[in-house]
Each structure stands twice: as C-alpha cells, then as structure tokens.
Design an enzyme around this catalytic site. Structure first.
Site, short mmCIF file in Angstrom:
data_model
loop_
_atom_site.label_atom_id
_atom_site.label_comp_id
_atom_site.label_asym_id
_atom_site.label_seq_id
_atom_site.Cartn_x
_atom_site.Cartn_y
_atom_site.Cartn_z
N PHE A 123 40.44 32.79 28.22
CA PHE A 123 39.78 33.94 28.83
C PHE A 123 39.97 35.15 27.90
O PHE A 123 41.08 35.39 27.42
CB PHE A 123 40.37 34.21 30.22
N ASP A 192 48.55 31.80 32.76
CA ASP A 192 47.60 32.63 33.52
C ASP A 192 47.03 31.74 34.62
O ASP A 192 46.37 30.73 34.33
CB ASP A 192 46.51 33.16 32.59
N TYR A 217 41.81 38.66 43.21
CA TYR A 217 40.48 38.81 43.81
C TYR A 217 39.61 37.57 43.73
O TYR A 217 38.49 37.58 44.22
CB TYR A 217 39.74 39.98 43.17
N LYS A 218 40.11 36.49 43.10
CA LYS A 218 39.30 35.26 43.06
C LYS A 218 39.64 34.43 44.30
O LYS A 218 39.24 34.78 45.40
CB LYS A 218 39.54 34.54 41.74
N ARG A 362 28.03 28.14 36.64
CA ARG A 362 29.32 27.88 37.30
C ARG A 362 29.18 27.94 38.81
O ARG A 362 28.50 28.82 39.35
CB ARG A 362 30.31 29.00 36.92
C1 LIG Z 1 39.68 36.74 36.07
C2 LIG Z 1 40.69 36.53 35.00
C3 LIG Z 1 41.42 37.60 34.49
C4 LIG Z 1 41.15 38.98 34.97
O1 LIG Z 1 41.93 39.96 34.39
P1 LIG Z 1 41.83 41.44 34.97
O2 LIG Z 1 42.88 42.17 34.24
O3 LIG Z 1 42.05 41.36 36.44
O4 LIG Z 1 40.46 41.94 34.70
C5 LIG Z 1 42.39 37.34 33.54
N1 LIG Z 1 42.60 36.08 33.08
C6 LIG Z 1 41.89 35.03 33.54
C7 LIG Z 1 42.15 33.67 33.02
C8 LIG Z 1 40.89 35.24 34.49
O5 LIG Z 1 40.18 34.20 34.92
#
Ligand SMILES: *Cc1c(COP(=O)(O)O)cnc(C)c1O
Length: 403
Positions: A123, A192, A217-218, A362
């Site tokens: 990511f 992560d 938030y997911k 997705r």
């Molecule tokens: C959604 C997501 C993030 C989001 O990071 P934010 O700091 O909340 O914007 C980080 N890492 C992964 C792997 C994600 O899927």
C-alpha cells in the site's frame, strides 16, 4: 445451476445474518465496498450525538476525565479481533503516522541495523512513510517482490514491515512464517492490518508479531477517517521508544514539565489530543463486533467471496481473477482493461465496488452485513454491464477523483 433462490436460502441459514440489523444501509443498494469504507452502524449517529450534546454540551471540559481513557479502552476491544493482549493496543493517529512511529521504534530496538525490508507494491502510504523515515537517517528501505521477501532478510535488517492482506489482490501473507523468518535473522516483524482486522482471523500473539497498525474505517466500521490503532508486543514495552513524543504520550501530561518521560507501554504511542468525536464513532463501529466470533466471520467472508468468484467465472467470462482462490482476505479482485468505466456503469446500476488502477475491479464482503443475495445481485448486474456494453457510454469515460 446456482440461482437467486439458492442465495436467499443461504441467507436464511446464515448464523451471522442477525448482524446486518446493526447497520443502516440504503434500501435498494448493493454495497460491496466495505473494504474501503465500512457501512454506517445504526447506533453511530445516536452515539456521536450523545457525545456532542451530553458529554461535550453539558459535561464540557469535565468530560475529559472520561474521554482520556478511550484510546486504551477501544484498543482493548480491537485487541480481541487481532489476537493481542488488551494492554498491547492503543487507538491513535492514522495508519500512516503509526507506520512511521512503529518503524522508528523498531530501528531504535535494533540500533546496530540500518535496513527495513518491505514488499514492492505494498500500500503506497507504507512505502512512502518508510522512505520518509529513511530520509531522516541513513536507513535503506528494500522493497522486494513477495517471493523474495524471505531471501531479502539478513543480519543488517532491523524490521520486516508488511501489509498482511494486500489491498489490490486480497492475498494474505503467512504472518507466522514470515515473522519467524524475520526473527531467525534477528529482525523485528511489523504488520499493517488495515485489510485484515475484522475481515480475516488474525492472531498476533500466536504469530509472535512484534508491531502492528491498521485503520478504523474499513472493516471496523469506525466512519470516514476514523482513528487508527497501534500494537506493540508486551515484551517490547519496557524498551519501546518512538520519536513523535507528543505531550499526550507523556507519563504525566498534566504536570506540564519541560522534559519528556514516556507513558507506560503502548500509551507512549499517543501523540496529541485525540479526536473525541472520531473515537465515539469508532466505539460504535467496534460495538458491531460484540458477540461475533472472528473465525466464523472470516469463514463467511471467504464463502461469499468464493461464491462471487464462481458466479463471475460462469456469468462474466471477460473478467480474469486478480486474487488467489486460497489465502485470500475478505475481498475479491477481477481484472479487465476497462475496469474504471465498467465500475462506474455498475455503480449506476446500484452495485458499489471500487477500482484500483490500472485494471482491477475490487469487491469486499464484510461478514456482518453482506448477504449471499448481494453476491448474486452484484454478479448479475456486472454480467449485464458487460453483455450490454453500456460501460462504453460517454458518461462513464471520466475518471473519478476519489475511488
Ligand atoms: C487503508 C490503508 C491505509 C490507510 O492509511 P491512512 O493513514 O488511514 O490513510 C494504510 N495502509 C493500508 C495497507 C491500507 O489498506
């Protein structure tokens, strides 16, 4: 042949079907994007409204004595979902900032080592934050292909930092095996969990993972921009340091001393004043998991995804799977060179997924509110979009700013 009636029968037999009533979803919409933004829990508006009207409005500054405990209290609730101890998780900042703090913490736990290994195609924020940290000191960030991860570990590596479930492909790493591989070279392993917590069964303790973070938030349903969480294994708490030494991570913030002294354990990962309204919404999101067995929820998500893949193979032959059949998180990814306009046309039909460039469609299957009939309806609409060619309409030609 599997029919819509078969999907409805699976829903009628689903022991988790009751949890959908914990959410407020628009009637007539098939929402398959909870992997990007979790659905709104039915109680969130009341919960946040109460924090505003009663705790803030009436309690005013006096409510801080209650609010101050929330990052640890919510951390303990998340801990249950990821196989951590209740005192090993704290809710704080966003995932990006937590990646920075945790990677810096790993470097100071391994001061003689200068390398962080991660996955190419991770990511983006993980790569960007690791390199940003590296630019402050002489740290080398090695981003390698998934198959080369174990081979990239050597005695110079301080940290192996990976995303457990890949955001694009949904592929899930073997956390225990890769953590063991890092430990065998004396490195720490950090994860992560943004696409894992609340989606797949995670057991940080069993895997002996050192560090982790993820967003709220997911799959955790905490609302747009919800605060994130950070985990540090208890065995590292004594020696844990991180460079963003804000006053809320101080042992005694209200002594207002000139010199920093870290709070106990993971509380030293706190930085500044937490966003209380975001915490209230996250509390409501986490309450949707009350009484839910994570392995059972993960198994349902897998079954929904498997059904989606089977039906798509049958009804949408133009799409190629871009996710593994085994070792997949709570999402399915399918490939098509015109993914973006196809998704826009699908959304126009009331089925919401998303797109990751250049060519991935997705679809997410959070177990708490996704039904088998949503899978059926989603694939049927997708088949119609493809067969009719309606995605070629000029209204779907413009790429959207946020996907
Ligand atoms: C959604 C997501 C993030 C989001 O990071 P934010 O700091 O909340 O914007 C980080 N890492 C992964 C792997 C994600 O899927």
């Amino acid at each position: 042949m599997f029919t819509r009636a078969d999907a409805l029968a699976l829903d009628a037999d689903d022991p988790l079907a009751f949890a959908r009533a914990r959410f407020s979803l628009p009637v007539g919409l098939t929402y398959l994007d909870g992997n990007s933004l979790g659905a709104l829990p039915r109680r969130t508006a009341t919960r946040v409204g109460d924090t505003i009207a009663r705790e803030w409005g009436q309690g005013l500054v006096g409510s801080w004595s209650e609010w101050f405990g929330w990052p640890a209290k919510l951390g303990a609730k998340i801990a249950r979902l990821i196989g951590a101890g209740p005192d090993e998780v704290i809710v704080t900042d966003n995932t990006s900032v937590n990646v920075f703090k945790l990677a810096a913490a790993a470097l100071s736990l391994r001061p003689e080592r200068r390398v962080i290994v991660t996955e190419a195609g991770n990511f983006p924020t993980d790569l960007y934050m690791l390199r940003g940290l590296g630019s402050l000191t002489d740290i080398e960030v090695r981003a390698v292909a998934p198959a080369e991860i174990a081979g990239a570990l050597d005695e110079h590596v301080a940290l192996l930092w990976l995303t457990h479930t890949h955001y694009r492909t949904g592929a899930v790493h073997d956390m225990a095996a890769l953590t063991a591989a890092a430990h065998a070279k004396g490195a720490l392993a950090g994860w992560d969990l943004s696409h894992s917590a609340g989606a797949v069964a995670v057991d940080l303790k069993a895997a002996q993972a050192d560090l982790a973070t993820g967003c709220g938030y997911k799959y955790l349903n905490g609302g747009p921009g919800a605060p994130a969480y950070a985990y540090v294994a208890g065995r590292h708490h004594e020696a844990l340091t991180q460079p963003l030494t804000g006053w809320i991570g101080h042992a005694a913030p209200f002594d207002f001393g000139d010199d920093y002294a870290p709070a106990r354990g993971v509380a030293r990962l706190l930085t500044g004043t937490p966003g209380v309204l975001g915490l209230a919404a996250l509390a409501s999101g986490l309450a949707t998991f009350d009484g839910i067995d994570m392995p059972a929820a993960a198994a349902k998500s897998r079954a929904l995804g498997d059904l989606f893949l089977d039906l798509a193979a049958e009804h949408c032959p133009a799409l190629e799977p871009a996710c593994p059949r085994e070792g997949r998180g709570a999402q399915v990814s399918l490939r098509h060179p015109h993914a973006e306009p196809i998704m826009q046309a699908l959304i126009a039909r009331g089925v919401v997924g998303d797109v990751r460039p250049p060519d991935v469609l997705r679809f997410g299957f959070p177990a708490l509110y996704t039904r088998y009939v949503d899978v059926w309806d989603g694939v049927e609409a997708l088949a119609q979009v493809l067969e009719s060619g309606e995605w070629q309409d000029s209204r779907f030609a413009q790429r959207r700013a946020v996907t």
